[in-house]
Design a protein around this motif. Structure first.
Motif, PDB file in Angstrom:
ATOM      1  N   PHE A  20      -7.495  -3.718   2.621  1.00 44.41           N
ATOM      2  CA  PHE A  20      -7.676  -3.620   4.246  1.00 44.41           C
ATOM      3  C   PHE A  20      -8.730  -4.827   4.509  1.00 44.41           C
ATOM      4  O   PHE A  20      -8.601  -5.252   5.662  1.00 44.41           O
ATOM      5  CB  PHE A  20      -7.659  -2.444   4.607  1.00 44.41           C
ATOM      6  N   ASN A  51      -2.641   5.428  -1.873  1.00 48.73           N
ATOM      7  CA  ASN A  51      -3.704   6.558  -1.458  1.00 48.73           C
ATOM      8  C   ASN A  51      -4.173   7.276  -2.627  1.00 48.73           C
ATOM      9  O   ASN A  51      -5.275   7.901  -2.285  1.00 48.73           O
ATOM     10  CB  ASN A  51      -3.312   7.267  -0.226  1.00 48.73           C
ATOM     11  N   PRO A 102      -2.370   4.908   6.681  1.00 49.35           N
ATOM     12  CA  PRO A 102      -3.743   4.388   6.567  1.00 49.35           C
ATOM     13  C   PRO A 102      -4.541   4.268   7.688  1.00 49.35           C
ATOM     14  O   PRO A 102      -5.789   4.572   7.892  1.00 49.35           O
ATOM     15  CB  PRO A 102      -3.550   3.073   6.078  1.00 49.35           C
ATOM     16  N   ALA A 103      -3.772   4.493   8.887  1.00 51.11           N
ATOM     17  CA  ALA A 103      -4.519   4.416  10.284  1.00 51.11           C
ATOM     18  C   ALA A 103      -5.107   5.612  10.491  1.00 51.11           C
ATOM     19  O   ALA A 103      -5.646   5.878  11.516  1.00 51.11           O
ATOM     20  CB  ALA A 103      -3.584   4.033  11.481  1.00 51.11           C
ATOM     21  N   TYR A 125       0.989  -1.036  -0.005  1.00 48.59           N
ATOM     22  CA  TYR A 125      -0.110   0.014  -0.007  1.00 48.59           C
ATOM     23  C   TYR A 125       0.787   1.008   0.149  1.00 48.59           C
ATOM     24  O   TYR A 125       1.572   1.469   0.911  1.00 48.59           O
ATOM     25  CB  TYR A 125      -0.863  -0.067   1.214  1.00 48.59           C
ATOM     26  N   VAL A 171      -9.834  -0.651   9.119  1.00 48.78           N
ATOM     27  CA  VAL A 171      -8.447  -0.444   9.107  1.00 48.78           C
ATOM     28  C   VAL A 171      -7.633  -0.924  10.133  1.00 48.78           C
ATOM     29  O   VAL A 171      -6.404  -1.698   9.958  1.00 48.78           O
ATOM     30  CB  VAL A 171      -8.071   0.986   8.845  1.00 48.78           C
ATOM     31  N   ARG A 172      -7.980  -0.473  11.495  1.00 52.76           N
ATOM     32  CA  ARG A 172      -7.192  -1.331  12.675  1.00 52.76           C
ATOM     33  C   ARG A 172      -7.467  -2.872  12.755  1.00 52.76           C
ATOM     34  O   ARG A 172      -6.322  -3.282  13.138  1.00 52.76           O
ATOM     35  CB  ARG A 172      -7.733  -0.353  13.797  1.00 52.76           C
ATOM     36  N   THR A 223      -0.103   5.234  11.839  1.00 50.96           N
ATOM     37  CA  THR A 223       0.148   3.834  11.457  1.00 50.96           C
ATOM     38  C   THR A 223       1.491   3.307  12.021  1.00 50.96           C
ATOM     39  O   THR A 223       1.588   1.865  12.157  1.00 50.96           O
ATOM     40  CB  THR A 223       0.415   3.836   9.905  1.00 50.96           C
ATOM     41  N   MET A 271      -7.503   6.276   5.910  1.00 51.36           N
ATOM     42  CA  MET A 271      -8.573   5.218   5.047  1.00 51.36           C
ATOM     43  C   MET A 271      -9.923   5.828   5.834  1.00 51.36           C
ATOM     44  O   MET A 271      -9.998   5.945   7.079  1.00 51.36           O
ATOM     45  CB  MET A 271      -7.988   3.949   5.272  1.00 51.36           C
ATOM     46  N   SER A 302     -16.675   3.068   4.033  1.00 54.21           N
ATOM     47  CA  SER A 302     -15.803   2.330   2.906  1.00 54.21           C
ATOM     48  C   SER A 302     -16.624   2.147   1.789  1.00 54.21           C
ATOM     49  O   SER A 302     -15.966   1.383   0.753  1.00 54.21           O
ATOM     50  CB  SER A 302     -14.843   1.249   3.668  1.00 54.21           C
ATOM     51  N   GLN A 312     -12.096   3.502  10.240  1.00 56.46           N
ATOM     52  CA  GLN A 312     -10.843   3.368  10.790  1.00 56.46           C
ATOM     53  C   GLN A 312     -11.107   1.989  11.682  1.00 56.46           C
ATOM     54  O   GLN A 312     -10.041   1.216  11.798  1.00 56.46           O
ATOM     55  CB  GLN A 312     -10.589   4.171  11.632  1.00 56.46           C
TER      56      GLN A 312
END
Ligand code: SF4
Length: 747
Positions: free
Chosen positions: A397, A136, A415-416, A107, A425-426, A446, A419, A726, A422
């Motif tokens: 993700f 991104n 991304p943390a 990524y 993502v986490r 991140t 994106m 998302s 979240q």
């Protein structure tokens, strides 16, 4: 004191800078008077770049040494580069051996230089054998890419900055250029002052600073852009304002679109978009005529658009519907006319050029095209490029959260924070078995998720090229040496690739024969390989070299070696160039009315309007939109270091219309819970009369625990992206960062 010419690392305007140094210290920066993107100007962010590189501040925020976390949650322990890269290669090779190449993902970032991007793409698709590489830029430009390709046949913005001066009408859609592209906006203000008859139309849910210069402001409902554009075409058809000759000679597919927009009557459009019918008529007339009130006198219309169209679950349709208007009115391929997408990041364009997205290949080739895959395999010297589509950002993700992707390499992005959704993502970063974060800054959200941290160079240190919004390639030059043990992003990728090759294809010649010990030679060799990949393509740059870029300054593509195949000295944008410098590439595209499609015709797109993915409803009665502030950049890893950049906006807040606040008995500064279906944050509220009722706005820049965010299941989250969805566009896979339904309650 020494001076080095380079570029600003922030936005897609791509301004040139002159960096002044004393020894190994950057001491000041000024705009490059000879750079055609800015002619010496810089905005607040660009003009304070040197302060973000000043000691000791810079060193406190930088990653300076490779480090490995012995266990999740443990402090990272320093280790040497050799050991770090060996460890990474071992873990990736092991993952590939046990689960296959699609168990790893890369990524990367629109902040990378073209050379960095090129090597990462080759690493994933050529060496590892996976198309799981995305960037991104997926959050930024992929709808613009899909929109251009669907209509004009290639991902090529057809206009240039000089068109601003030559337009009779500027149509802004989903762009607050006054804040997001400030130096370009100065050019717009100048053009308007020089031509008082110029008409400016701004379509945006918020009355932004850009809307402040509008002759006609269209405060449309979030997500209703396609309906607006279809409605404008309906009026143009009814009034006879389309260019039937252009449609006939240069396009296909108009009958289907005409049938589609029949339903987009002014009454229906006014209702869906929340606009007045008379404003729709005025907008249609100015667009078609280039700002003239006399339909017989046609000047040029330039559209300028950005994330308001792109960051949408309907993003491709929005882009295509706007381009339809240009094709239907012949507002393309001539000075001052065309659909001009403004890139958010400094090198989103370069990433697109080298195919650094999960569905693309080098030089605007398509992964889905077997001939294109074969061409790239031959260029790289590999047996094949994998056919399986790669995971795009959200999909990547999601796959990591599902346990499908087990090793993630994240370079030059955060991304943390950036994106959407979240919580997802986490979960992904926690479930992945091995996470590498290649970063310049130690402060991003991140970094705590990394098993392995690799320190990278950043602005003032990097070497290579970038491409700005108007297809102009600029050299990026190092003014100071890398701090600590930081290395260039492409060097790290190549040195990792060498170790991975030893495991995946032992005994065979390297695919990455670039001199990593000589940064200038290595980066130029990569660029030359990229240049060769463009031969005969729409973005052919075989007529350029680093020596030529040094001698003639930044140049636009295409610029082929053989002028007969399309390259020429354009001359249109040369007015302000210094003596002895020439523009060698094409300032604007499609002047001959021939498009890079199989039949040479542009294609109308008949995609219908669809509402936002998550309409507001009784439990979540507000439309949340997100966006930039004038003086901050992305997650503030650089701009957040400077107190003076908080002079414009000091702290995060939720903006709400004063009447909505009054109805809810909220006072300015009250803390509120802002909650979507995915999470909740606590933030002060402030009145904002630029918003419509039932809409709230929050800047994207703040993350961290400052906002006290929680997911719907109680995990701690950061920033406005705890709330965003998302849901993404089915064509471009770009997520709808611009809209989520939320509720707002006093904390
Ligand atoms: Fe940098 Fe963009 Fe400002 Fe130019 S307009 S100085 S590229 S942030």
């Amino acid at each position: 004191m020494a001076e080095t010419r380079s570029t600003c690392p922030y936005c897609g305007v791509g301004c040139g800078v002159v960096i002044q140094t004393e020894g190994t210290r950057i001491i000041s920066v000024r705009g490059d008077p000879d750079h055609p993107a800015n002619f010496g100007r810089l905005c607040t962010k660009g003009s304070t770049l040197h302060l973000t590189a000043a000691e000791p501040l810079a060193r406190q925020t930088r990653l300076l040494h490779p480090a490995l976390r012995p266990a999740r949650g443990a402090a990272p322990a320093l280790l040497g580069w050799d050991a770090a890269l060996e460890h990474a290669a071992g873990r990736f090779a092991d993952t590939i051996a046990r689960h296959g190449p699609d168990a790893v993902g890369f990524y990367v970032s629109g902040q990378l230089l073209t050379e960095d991007y090129y090597v990462f793409n080759k690493l994933a698709k050529g060496l590892v054998g996976t198309n799981n590489i995305d960037t991104n830029s997926r959050l930024c430009m992929s709808s613009a890419v899909a929109g251009y390709k669907a209509t004009l046949g290639a991902d090529a913005p057809p206009a240039c900055y000089d068109d601003v001066r030559q337009a009779g009408c500027l149509f802004f859609a989903g762009s607050n250029a006054a804040w997001a592209h400030p130096v370009l906006f100065r050019r717009i203000e100048e053009a308007r002052a020089a031509n008082p008859a110029m008409k400016v139309i701004v379509a945006d849910p918020r009355r932004t600073d850009t809307a402040g210069i509008a002759d006609l402001f269209l405060p449309l409902q979030p997500g209703s852009d396609v309906m607006l554009f279809h409605g404008l075409l309906h009026i143009m058809l009814w009034e006879g304002w389309t260019d039937t000759g252009y449609i006939e000679r240069h396009t296909s597919g108009f009958a289907e679109l005409k049938a589609l927009v029949r339903e987009a009557t002014p009454e229906r459009v006014a209702e869906v978009c929340g606009l007045r019918a008379q404003d729709l008529f005025q907008a249609a007339q100015w667009f078609a005529t280039g700002g003239s009130n006399d339909p017989q006198r046609r000047a040029a219309t330039l559209s300028l658009y950005c994330q308001g169209l792109n960051q949408s679950s309907n993003g491709t349709a929005k882009n295509a519907a706007l381009i339809n208007l240009h094709l239907a009115t012949g507002q393309i391929g001539r000075p001052g006319a065309g659909p001009f997408s403004l890139t958010g990041q400094p090198n989103a364009m370069g990433g697109r050029e080298v195919g650094g997205l999960a569905n693309l290949l080098s030089a605007h080739r398509d992964l889905a095209n077997p001939a294109h895959r074969a061409e790239v395999a031959a260029l790289w010297g590999v047996e094949s490029v994998p056919e399986r589509p790669g995971k795009t950002a959200v999909e990547m993700f999601q796959a990591a959260a599902d346990g499908e992707i087990k090793a993630l390499w994240i370079a030059c992005t955060n991304p943390a924070q950036s994106m959407p959704d979240q919580a997802l993502v986490r979960r992904a970063l926690e479930r992945a078995e091995f996470v590498v974060v290649q970063e310049a800054f130690a402060t991003t959200a991140t970094v705590p998720y990394a098993d392995l941290l690799l320190p990278a160079t950043t602005w003032g240190e990097k070497i290579g090229t970038v491409t700005n919004s108007e297809r102009r390639i600029s050299r990026v030059r190092p003014a100071v040496p890398p701090p600590g043990e930081a290395r260039h992003d492409w060097q790290i990728a190549v040195q990792f690739a060498h170790r991975l090759e030893a495991r995946l294809r032992p005994g065979r010649a390297s695919l990455f024969h670039y001199a990593t010990h000589d940064a200038a030679a290595g980066a130029e060799a990569i660029w030359n390989e990229h240049r060769e990949s463009t031969r005969g393509r729409d973005l052919d740059i075989t007529g350029l070299s680093w020596a030529l870029l040094d001698a003639q300054g930044p140049q636009q593509w295409p610029c082929p070696a053989d002028p007969a195949s399309g390259g020429k000295v354009d001359g249109n944008a040369t007015a302000l160039l210094p003596a002895g410098r020439r523009d060698l590439g094409k300032a604007r595209l499609y002047e001959d009315g021939v498009f890079p499609t199989p039949d040479g015709r542009a294609r109308f797109s008949a995609l219908p309007w669809r509402p936002v993915a998550e309409p507001r409803e009784s439990r979540y009665p507000f439309s949340l939109t997100t966006g930039r502030l004038r003086d901050q950049w992305h997650g503030m890893s650089r701009t957040g270091q400077l107190g003076r950049l908080f002079g414009h906006v000091a702290e995060p807040s939720l903006q709400m219309h004063p009447q909505d606040m009054e109805r809810r008995q909220l006072q300015a500064g009250d803390l509120v819970h802002v909650t979507s279906k995915r999470g909740s944050i606590v933030v002060p509220i402030q009145p904002d009369g630029t918003l419509a009722l039932s809409q709230v706005f929050m800047a994207m820049h703040w993350g961290g625990e400052y906002l006290g965010g929680r997911s719907s299941t109680g995990e701690r989250l950061a920033g406005v992206n705890a709330l965003t969805t998302s849901a993404y566009c089915p064509s471009s896979k770009q997520p709808e960062l611009k809209h989520a339904a939320v509720k707002v309650l006093k904390a």
